[in-house]
Scaffold this motif. Structure first.
Motif, PDB file in Angstrom:
ATOM      1  N   MET A   1     -10.984  10.521  -4.995  1.00 26.40           N
ATOM      2  CA  MET A   1      -9.740  10.783  -5.705  1.00 26.40           C
ATOM      3  C   MET A   1     -10.046  11.450  -7.038  1.00 26.40           C
ATOM      4  SD  MET A   1      -7.125   7.683  -5.282  1.00 26.40           S
ATOM      5  CE  MET A   1      -7.620   6.525  -4.052  1.00 26.40           C
ATOM      6  N   GLU A   2      -9.149  12.294  -7.461  1.00 26.40           N
ATOM      7  CA  GLU A   2      -9.353  13.095  -8.663  1.00 26.40           C
ATOM      8  C   GLU A   2      -8.581  12.515  -9.846  1.00 26.40           C
ATOM      9  OE1 GLU A   2      -5.535  13.720  -7.174  1.00 26.40           O
ATOM     10  OE2 GLU A   2      -7.362  13.874  -6.047  1.00 26.40           O
ATOM     11  N   ASN A   3      -8.974  12.917 -11.040  1.00 31.17           N
ATOM     12  CA  ASN A   3      -8.248  12.616 -12.283  1.00 31.17           C
ATOM     13  C   ASN A   3      -7.999  11.127 -12.511  1.00 31.17           C
ATOM     14  OD1 ASN A   3      -8.172  15.358 -12.682  1.00 31.17           O
ATOM     15  ND2 ASN A   3      -6.116  15.569 -11.823  1.00 31.17           N
ATOM     16  N   GLY A   4      -7.824  10.803 -13.786  1.00 32.65           N
ATOM     17  CA  GLY A   4      -7.484   9.442 -14.163  1.00 32.65           C
ATOM     18  C   GLY A   4      -8.686   8.526 -14.230  1.00 32.65           C
ATOM     19  N   ILE A   5      -8.386   7.258 -14.486  1.00 37.18           N
ATOM     20  CA  ILE A   5      -9.442   6.261 -14.588  1.00 37.18           C
ATOM     21  C   ILE A   5      -9.440   5.387 -13.332  1.00 37.18           C
ATOM     22  CG2 ILE A   5      -9.357   6.221 -17.112  1.00 37.18           C
ATOM     23  CD1 ILE A   5      -7.875   3.515 -16.823  1.00 37.18           C
ATOM     24  N   PRO A   6     -10.613   4.887 -12.946  1.00 31.08           N
ATOM     25  CA  PRO A   6     -10.666   4.019 -11.769  1.00 31.08           C
ATOM     26  C   PRO A   6     -10.007   2.671 -12.060  1.00 31.08           C
ATOM     27  CG  PRO A   6     -12.886   4.623 -12.527  1.00 31.08           C
ATOM     28  CD  PRO A   6     -11.922   5.175 -13.506  1.00 31.08           C
ATOM     29  N   VAL A   7      -9.248   2.163 -11.089  1.00 30.33           N
ATOM     30  CA  VAL A   7      -8.621   0.846 -11.189  1.00 30.33           C
ATOM     31  C   VAL A   7      -8.758   0.122  -9.858  1.00 30.33           C
ATOM     32  CG1 VAL A   7      -6.933   1.394 -13.006  1.00 30.33           C
ATOM     33  CG2 VAL A   7      -6.344   1.798 -10.612  1.00 30.33           C
ATOM     34  N   LYS A   8      -8.699  -1.188  -9.928  1.00 30.75           N
ATOM     35  CA  LYS A   8      -8.607  -2.032  -8.741  1.00 30.75           C
ATOM     36  C   LYS A   8      -7.129  -2.309  -8.515  1.00 30.75           C
ATOM     37  CE  LYS A   8     -13.011  -2.545  -8.045  1.00 30.75           C
ATOM     38  NZ  LYS A   8     -13.662  -1.897  -6.910  1.00 30.75           N
ATOM     39  N   VAL A   9      -6.680  -2.153  -7.283  1.00 31.97           N
ATOM     40  CA  VAL A   9      -5.272  -2.318  -6.945  1.00 31.97           C
ATOM     41  C   VAL A   9      -5.137  -3.447  -5.925  1.00 31.97           C
ATOM     42  CG1 VAL A   9      -3.206  -1.182  -6.049  1.00 31.97           C
ATOM     43  CG2 VAL A   9      -4.909   0.159  -7.306  1.00 31.97           C
ATOM     44  N   ASP A  10      -4.273  -4.409  -6.227  1.00 32.08           N
ATOM     45  CA  ASP A  10      -3.993  -5.527  -5.329  1.00 32.08           C
ATOM     46  C   ASP A  10      -2.535  -5.386  -4.891  1.00 32.08           C
ATOM     47  OD1 ASP A  10      -3.650  -7.927  -4.005  1.00 32.08           O
ATOM     48  OD2 ASP A  10      -4.215  -9.187  -5.704  1.00 32.08           O
ATOM     49  N   VAL A  11      -2.315  -5.158  -3.603  1.00 30.31           N
ATOM     50  CA  VAL A  11      -0.971  -4.929  -3.074  1.00 30.31           C
ATOM     51  C   VAL A  11      -0.594  -6.056  -2.127  1.00 30.31           C
ATOM     52  CG1 VAL A  11       0.530  -3.355  -1.797  1.00 30.31           C
ATOM     53  CG2 VAL A  11      -1.328  -2.433  -3.181  1.00 30.31           C
ATOM     54  N   ARG A  12       0.570  -6.632  -2.364  1.00 32.39           N
ATOM     55  CA  ARG A  12       1.128  -7.641  -1.463  1.00 32.39           C
ATOM     56  C   ARG A  12       2.539  -7.189  -1.103  1.00 32.39           C
ATOM     57  NH1 ARG A  12      -2.216 -12.177  -2.075  1.00 32.39           N
ATOM     58  NH2 ARG A  12      -3.532 -11.982  -3.905  1.00 32.39           N
ATOM     59  N   THR A  13       2.815  -7.152   0.181  1.00 27.62           N
ATOM     60  CA  THR A  13       4.155  -6.756   0.614  1.00 27.62           C
ATOM     61  C   THR A  13       4.699  -7.771   1.605  1.00 27.62           C
ATOM     62  OG1 THR A  13       3.326  -5.385   2.426  1.00 27.62           O
ATOM     63  CG2 THR A  13       3.720  -4.285   0.325  1.00 27.62           C
ATOM     64  N   ARG A  14       6.006  -7.851   1.658  1.00 24.14           N
ATOM     65  CA  ARG A  14       6.702  -8.661   2.656  1.00 24.14           C
ATOM     66  C   ARG A  14       7.765  -7.776   3.288  1.00 24.14           C
ATOM     67  NH1 ARG A  14       8.503 -14.554   1.475  1.00 24.14           N
ATOM     68  NH2 ARG A  14       6.439 -14.845   2.357  1.00 24.14           N
ATOM     69  N   GLN A  15       7.778  -7.760   4.604  1.00 21.54           N
ATOM     70  CA  GLN A  15       8.798  -7.036   5.367  1.00 21.54           C
ATOM     71  C   GLN A  15       9.608  -8.059   6.144  1.00 21.54           C
ATOM     72  OE1 GLN A  15       6.564  -4.687   8.140  1.00 21.54           O
ATOM     73  NE2 GLN A  15       6.398  -2.967   6.741  1.00 21.54           N
ATOM     74  N   ILE A  16      10.916  -7.893   6.111  1.00 21.83           N
ATOM     75  CA  ILE A  16      11.784  -8.701   6.961  1.00 21.83           C
ATOM     76  C   ILE A  16      12.586  -7.714   7.802  1.00 21.83           C
ATOM     77  CG2 ILE A  16      13.629 -10.417   7.069  1.00 21.83           C
ATOM     78  CD1 ILE A  16      12.711 -11.328   4.241  1.00 21.83           C
ATOM     79  N   GLN A  17      12.283  -7.700   9.102  1.00 23.72           N
ATOM     80  CA  GLN A  17      12.949  -6.794  10.028  1.00 23.72           C
ATOM     81  C   GLN A  17      13.432  -7.599  11.223  1.00 23.72           C
ATOM     82  OE1 GLN A  17       9.561  -4.120  10.492  1.00 23.72           O
ATOM     83  NE2 GLN A  17      10.695  -2.524   9.441  1.00 23.72           N
ATOM     84  N   SER A  18      14.704  -7.452  11.547  1.00 26.92           N
ATOM     85  CA  SER A  18      15.310  -8.180  12.676  1.00 26.92           C
ATOM     86  C   SER A  18      15.012  -9.675  12.588  1.00 26.92           C
ATOM     87  CB  SER A  18      14.798  -7.628  14.009  1.00 26.92           C
ATOM     88  OG  SER A  18      15.041  -6.250  14.091  1.00 26.92           O
ATOM     89  N   GLY A  19      15.059 -10.221  11.371  1.00 28.42           N
ATOM     90  CA  GLY A  19      14.835 -11.643  11.169  1.00 28.42           C
ATOM     91  C   GLY A  19      13.376 -12.066  11.210  1.00 28.42           C
ATOM     92  N   GLU A  20      12.477 -11.140  11.478  1.00 30.89           N
ATOM     93  CA  GLU A  20      11.052 -11.455  11.539  1.00 30.89           C
ATOM     94  C   GLU A  20      10.378 -11.075  10.230  1.00 30.89           C
ATOM     95  OE1 GLU A  20       7.344 -10.057  14.266  1.00 30.89           O
ATOM     96  OE2 GLU A  20       9.241 -10.462  15.289  1.00 30.89           O
ATOM     97  N   LYS A  21       9.578 -12.018   9.701  1.00 30.93           N
ATOM     98  CA  LYS A  21       8.929 -11.827   8.405  1.00 30.93           C
ATOM     99  C   LYS A  21       7.453 -11.492   8.604  1.00 30.93           C
ATOM    100  CE  LYS A  21      10.109 -15.054   5.631  1.00 30.93           C
ATOM    101  NZ  LYS A  21      10.195 -16.322   4.902  1.00 30.93           N
ATOM    102  N   ASN A  22       6.973 -10.440   7.945  1.00 37.15           N
ATOM    103  CA  ASN A  22       5.562 -10.062   7.984  1.00 37.15           C
ATOM    104  C   ASN A  22       5.042  -9.910   6.564  1.00 37.15           C
ATOM    105  OD1 ASN A  22       5.125  -9.706  10.872  1.00 37.15           O
ATOM    106  ND2 ASN A  22       6.564  -8.001  10.689  1.00 37.15           N
ATOM    107  N   ASP A  23       3.936 -10.571   6.269  1.00 35.00           N
ATOM    108  CA  ASP A  23       3.298 -10.467   4.965  1.00 35.00           C
ATOM    109  C   ASP A  23       2.013  -9.664   5.099  1.00 35.00           C
ATOM    110  OD1 ASP A  23       5.197 -11.986   3.556  1.00 35.00           O
ATOM    111  OD2 ASP A  23       4.252 -13.847   4.190  1.00 35.00           O
ATOM    112  N   TYR A  24       1.711  -8.892   4.066  1.00 33.59           N
ATOM    113  CA  TYR A  24       0.553  -8.013   4.064  1.00 33.59           C
ATOM    114  C   TYR A  24      -0.080  -8.106   2.692  1.00 33.59           C
ATOM    115  CZ  TYR A  24      -1.643  -3.341   3.626  1.00 33.59           C
ATOM    116  OH  TYR A  24      -2.492  -2.307   3.393  1.00 33.59           O
TER     117      TYR A  24
END
Length: 138
Positions: A1-24
C-alpha cells in the motif's frame, strides 16, 4: 500500500440478515493518511479486496473493491443514500440508511475508532442491518 503511515486495524462487524446474526472479527495491516482535513484509512482484506474509509466532518465513505465487484457506501445520519453494488452479473441498486456513526481520532498517537450502524435496502426490501466497530493505531 502506498502513502500514509502504517497502522494496525481491528475490524469487528455484525450482520443481521433474515433474522440470522453473523459476527466477524479480523485484524489487518493498513495505512492512514490525512489530506485537506479528510482522513483516509486503507487496508487489504485479501490479495484482491481493498477497503478504504474516507472520513470527513459529517460523513464517512466506505469503498470496497474485490475483483470485478465494487461497493461504495456513504454514511450520514440525516440522509438516505442511493448507490449501486457492481457485480460480475450486473449492478444491484441499494439504499443506505445510517442509524448512527461516531468517529474518534487522536492525532498525537495516530489512533482512533469508528462506529457505524446502518441498514441496506433494495427497493423497499431490507437486505440487512450492519454494525461496524473499527479501531486503528500506529
Amino acid at each position: 500500500m502506498e502513502n500514509g503511515i502504517p497502522v494496525k486495524v481491528d475490524v469487528r462487524t455484525r450482520q443481521i440478515q433474515s433474522g440470522e446474526k453473523n459476527d466477524y472479527s479480523q485484524k489487518f495491516d493498513g495505512r492512514l493518511s490525512i489530506k485537506n482535513q479528510t482522513l483516509y484509512l486503507r487496508y487489504d482484506e485479501s490479495s484482491e479486496a481493498r477497503v478504504t474509509f474516507k472520513v470527513c466532518e459529517d460523513d464517512v465513505y466506505l469503498s470496497r473493491k474485490s475483483g470485478q465487484m465494487r461497493l461504495k457506501l456513504h454514511f450520514n445520519e440525516n440522509v438516505k443514500f442511493e448507490t449501486s453494488y457492481l457485480t460480475p452479473y450486473g449492478a444491484v441498486e441499494l439504499r443506505c440508511e445510517t442509524d448512527c456513526f461516531k468517529f474518534d481520532y487522536d492525532r498525537k498517537v495516530q489512533s482512533g475508532s469508528l462506529t457505524i450502524d446502518y441498514r441496506l435496502f433494495t427497493g423497499d426490501e431490507i437486505l440487512g442491518e450492519y454494525k461496524i466497530r473499527l479501531q486503528f493505531a500506529a
